[in-house]
Design a protein around this motif. Structure first.
Motif, PDB file in Angstrom:
ATOM      1  N   THR A  84      -3.824 -12.581  -5.859  1.00 45.75           N
ATOM      2  CA  THR A  84      -4.766 -11.537  -6.280  1.00 45.75           C
ATOM      3  C   THR A  84      -6.190 -12.026  -6.490  1.00 45.75           C
ATOM      4  O   THR A  84      -7.139 -11.265  -6.308  1.00 45.75           O
ATOM      5  CB  THR A  84      -4.282 -10.898  -7.594  1.00 45.75           C
ATOM      6  OG1 THR A  84      -4.186 -11.898  -8.615  1.00 45.75           O
ATOM      7  CG2 THR A  84      -2.934 -10.225  -7.411  1.00 45.75           C
ATOM      8  N   ASP A  90      -3.872  -6.847  -2.967  1.00 41.77           N
ATOM      9  CA  ASP A  90      -3.628  -5.676  -3.812  1.00 41.77           C
ATOM     10  C   ASP A  90      -2.774  -6.094  -5.008  1.00 41.77           C
ATOM     11  O   ASP A  90      -1.696  -6.664  -4.850  1.00 41.77           O
ATOM     12  CB  ASP A  90      -2.919  -4.596  -2.993  1.00 41.77           C
ATOM     13  CG  ASP A  90      -2.758  -3.304  -3.776  1.00 41.77           C
ATOM     14  OD1 ASP A  90      -1.870  -3.259  -4.659  1.00 41.77           O
ATOM     15  OD2 ASP A  90      -3.508  -2.351  -3.518  1.00 41.77           O
ATOM     16  N   GLN A  91      -3.249  -5.798  -6.198  1.00 48.83           N
ATOM     17  CA  GLN A  91      -2.599  -6.317  -7.404  1.00 48.83           C
ATOM     18  C   GLN A  91      -1.251  -5.658  -7.670  1.00 48.83           C
ATOM     19  O   GLN A  91      -0.325  -6.311  -8.164  1.00 48.83           O
ATOM     20  CB  GLN A  91      -3.541  -6.149  -8.591  1.00 48.83           C
ATOM     21  CG  GLN A  91      -4.814  -6.983  -8.441  1.00 48.83           C
ATOM     22  CD  GLN A  91      -5.823  -6.734  -9.541  1.00 48.83           C
ATOM     23  OE1 GLN A  91      -5.545  -6.051 -10.520  1.00 48.83           O
ATOM     24  NE2 GLN A  91      -7.010  -7.302  -9.389  1.00 48.83           N
TER      25      GLN A  91
END
Length: 328
Positions: A84, A90-91
């Motif tokens: 991340t 994308d977290q």
């Protein structure tokens, strides 16, 4: 007196149930205050539970199991940071990927190493000379004061007889509060979650702060996992985290990303679970309440409380947003 004793037993169970939630909620606070959405708490707890139980069994030492569980949590925290922070992934997706990785990897390794369907052997096995779990701590004079009305019951039953990690979880709340809100490190961490560009302009590394946040997060989540496997269950069981990472994240949001609020939310979830556990076999008139409904009640009430009573919870402004350093 029976009502009083029942209340003490419920509160006693509340502390036991809330402990992993407290550790995980504090873990999530550090990452989310730094701007990293932490759906991966569930996977970090599960992986640490396996690492702690496996190491405790092999070394016959709960302390080495504790160190191993925390180390596994930190490794998963670093993996999360690599995905991340370093690669701006994308977290939410990376967090779910870590959860899936932990669920599959722990079951596969457990089956490969121990041939018990993914479980680790029991950490208490007198036949083989294994005693590698944490045992409850009896506070001084607890046995002598047990028969004293009211105060004796509170001291000997509610305060005494818990695992070391229960006391550590309660102590971690003010320590984390001090670290987050009374130190320069905490100020910088919160600033990274609010305005990373300004922090970067001031000469503070956003990448470094977010890595540190996820390392601390992994260590705290590791304590939650070790508590489940090396203390409570004395064994790793696949998927034993049972949604506690998600409940801790809900507690963190309910507590508005503050240690005190998160603690109260975790205790609320704990008392709901304790009441549900003591309500097995309850009836309304002549109608028996289904066990499944009682077991689901804490989760249902959690959704209701979060949906209707949380009020306005303002998340850190930069949460979920990857940061890319501007070119000079």
């Amino acid at each position: 007196m029976d009502t009083f004793n029942s209340l003490i037993l419920i509160l006693d169970a509340t502390l036991r149930v809330a402990t992993p939630l407290i550790f995980a909620a504090l873990a999530g606070m550090f990452s989310e205050r730094a701007g990293i959405v932490n759906i991966a708490l569930e996977g970090k707890i599960l992986a640490s539970a396996f690492g702690g139980a496996a190491a405790a069994y092999v070394t016959n030492s709960p302390w080495l199991g504790l160190l191993a569980g925390v180390a596994v949590g930190i490794v998963f925290g670093l993996l999360h940071a690599f995905a991340t922070v370093t690669h701006n992934g994308d977290q939410v997706v990376s967090g779910m990927a870590l959860n899936i990785l932990a669920a599959g990897l722990t079951a596969a390794l457990g089956n490969y190493w121990f041939q018990q369907g993914g479980n680790t052997p029991n950490l208490v096995d007198q036949v083989n000379g294994i005693d590698a779990r944490f045992n409850p701590i009896t506070l001084p004079f607890a046995d002598r004061l047990e028969d004293v009305p009211i105060l004796g019951g509170v001291y000997s039953e509610l305060f005494s007889g818990h695992f070391l990690l229960v006391y550590l979880a309660l102590a971690a709340v003010p320590i984390c509060w001090w670290l987050m809100f009374r130190t320069r490190f905490g100020l910088r961490l919160r600033a990274v979650g609010e305005n990373p560009s300004a922090v970067d302009t001031a000469g503070i590394s956003v990448v470094r702060m977010r890595y540190l946040a996820l390392i601390i997060c992994g260590g705290l989540a590791g304590l939650a996992g070790v508590y489940l496997s090396v203390a409570v269950t004395a064994q790793f069981i696949p998927n034993m985290s049972a949604g506690k990472g998600y409940m801790a994240l809900a507690a963190l949001i309910f507590g508005k990303w503050h240690p005190r609020g998160a603690l109260l939310a975790c205790l609320m979830f704990g008392i709901l679970q304790a009441i549900a556990d003591r309500s097995q076999g309850a009836t309304i008139g002549s109608i028996a309440i289904p066990v499944q409904l009682i077991e689901a009640l804490p989760y249902i009430l959690t959704v209701v409380l979060l949906g209707g009573f949380i009020g306005k919870a303002v998340a850190p402004k930069a949460i979920g947003k990857p940061y890319t350093k501007e070119r000079e």
